[in-house]
Design an enzyme around this catalytic site. Structure first.
Site, PDB file in Angstrom:
ATOM      1  N   SER A 247       0.702  -1.148  -0.181  1.00  0.00           N
ATOM      2  CA  SER A 247      -0.127  -0.061   0.026  1.00  0.00           C
ATOM      3  C   SER A 247       0.878   1.272  -0.012  1.00  0.00           C
ATOM      4  CB  SER A 247      -0.820   0.094   1.150  1.00  0.00           C
ATOM      5  OG  SER A 247      -1.641   1.232   1.441  1.00  0.00           O
TER       6      SER A 247
ATOM      7  N   TYR B  42      -2.187  -0.725   9.738  1.00  0.00           N
ATOM      8  CA  TYR B  42      -2.412  -1.151   8.493  1.00  0.00           C
ATOM      9  C   TYR B  42      -1.026  -0.629   7.739  1.00  0.00           C
ATOM     10  CZ  TYR B  42      -3.847  -1.522   3.374  1.00  0.00           C
ATOM     11  OH  TYR B  42      -4.062  -1.791   2.204  1.00  0.00           O
TER      12      TYR B  42
END
Length: 268
Positions: free
Chosen positions: A152, A165
């Site tokens: 990401s 995350y």
């Protein structure tokens, strides 16, 4: 002379690929892109019903290769070892590994519970370790292979409310690069793709009403989040195309890289 019907079809013809997180979103798009280019794809996910539906969508006249579903929980190292062994017995040696499986838990870092933190790392980081360990040893022994980890853009820039995350994805990128360094001399390439906001069920879960996409594109000064300079949210296929390039022989001299596919959102 090789019969026309037995010749590998497409760029990945004759190759076996393993994709985790294949039931939806980016994982499904990667499966479709590889199969369209001739790969035999082991599509894995722990959501078995969704996986079956995804495989049905990823096959058809446009697929030059084949897609075979395999239930898999990447957080369970024993399950990973068993499933990878079964895939290689039934389909052949895995030459392409794409780590896509991921989960998201949002909220302030100081309010994050131990279980929420552990759950995110179990899939996003330990899962990448489990599957890579099970697959890459065989690649190294054979002297060829490509690993692409879908991380990401949060791995490279702070995000409010996304501490677990972001940290888990940064760890997955670092692991992938370290692995790539260790196996480069045995012909195995390891790279990461770092998507920004992409139109997937995970992204849609973050939207608050019909204005969600517009707010993502415009950014949010209050949360120190830039918008998307290209003015659009990515489709899963945008990410899949980058994954396929890195997995292919066209990228044969690229390893230990992280490629950001985010429309310029991180201003890198």
């Amino acid at each position: 002379m090789v019969a026309e019907s037995s010749r590998p079809r497409g760029e990945f013809g004759g190759r076996v690929a393993l994709v985790t997180g294949a039931a939806q979103g980016i994982g499904e798009a990667v499966v479709h892109a590889l199969a369209a280019r001739g790969a035999t794809v082991a599509a894995t996910d722990r959501q078995t019903a969704a996986l079956a539906a995804s495989v049905a969508r990823s096959t058809g006249e446009r697929a030059a290769g084949a897609v075979v579903p395999y239930p898999l929980d990447v957080t369970d190292g024993d399950d990973v070892n068993r499933t990878v062994g079964r895939i290689e017995r039934e389909l052949g040696p895995v030459e392409v590994l794409v780590n896509v499986a991921g989960v998201l838990r949002t909220g302030p870092a100081l309010a994050m519970t131990d279980q929420e933190w552990a759950d995110v790392f179990a899939v996003n980081t330990t899962g990448v370790f489990h599957v890579s360990r099970a697959v890459v040893g065989g690649m190294a022994a054979r002297g060829t292979g490509s690993v692409v980890t879908v991380a990401s853009n949060a791995a490279g820039i702070p995000r409010s409310g996304m501490s677990a995350y972001a940290a888990s994805k940064a760890a997955a990128v670092a692991f992938t690069k370290c692995l790539g360094l260790e196996v480069a001399d045995r012909g195995v390439r390891c790279n990461a793709v770092c998507p920004g906001s992409t139109d997937t069920p995970m992204q849609r879960a973050l939207w608050d009403g019909p204005s969600g996409p517009r707010r993502v594109i415009e950014g949010d000064v209050a949360s120190h989040r830039t918008g998307i300079p290209l003015g659009r949210i990515a489709d899963p296929e945008d990410i899949a195309e980058t994954v396929v390039f890195l997995a292919s022989d066209r990228a044969r001299h690229i390893t230990m890289q992280d490629i950001y596919v985010d429309g310029g959102a991180t201003l890198r």
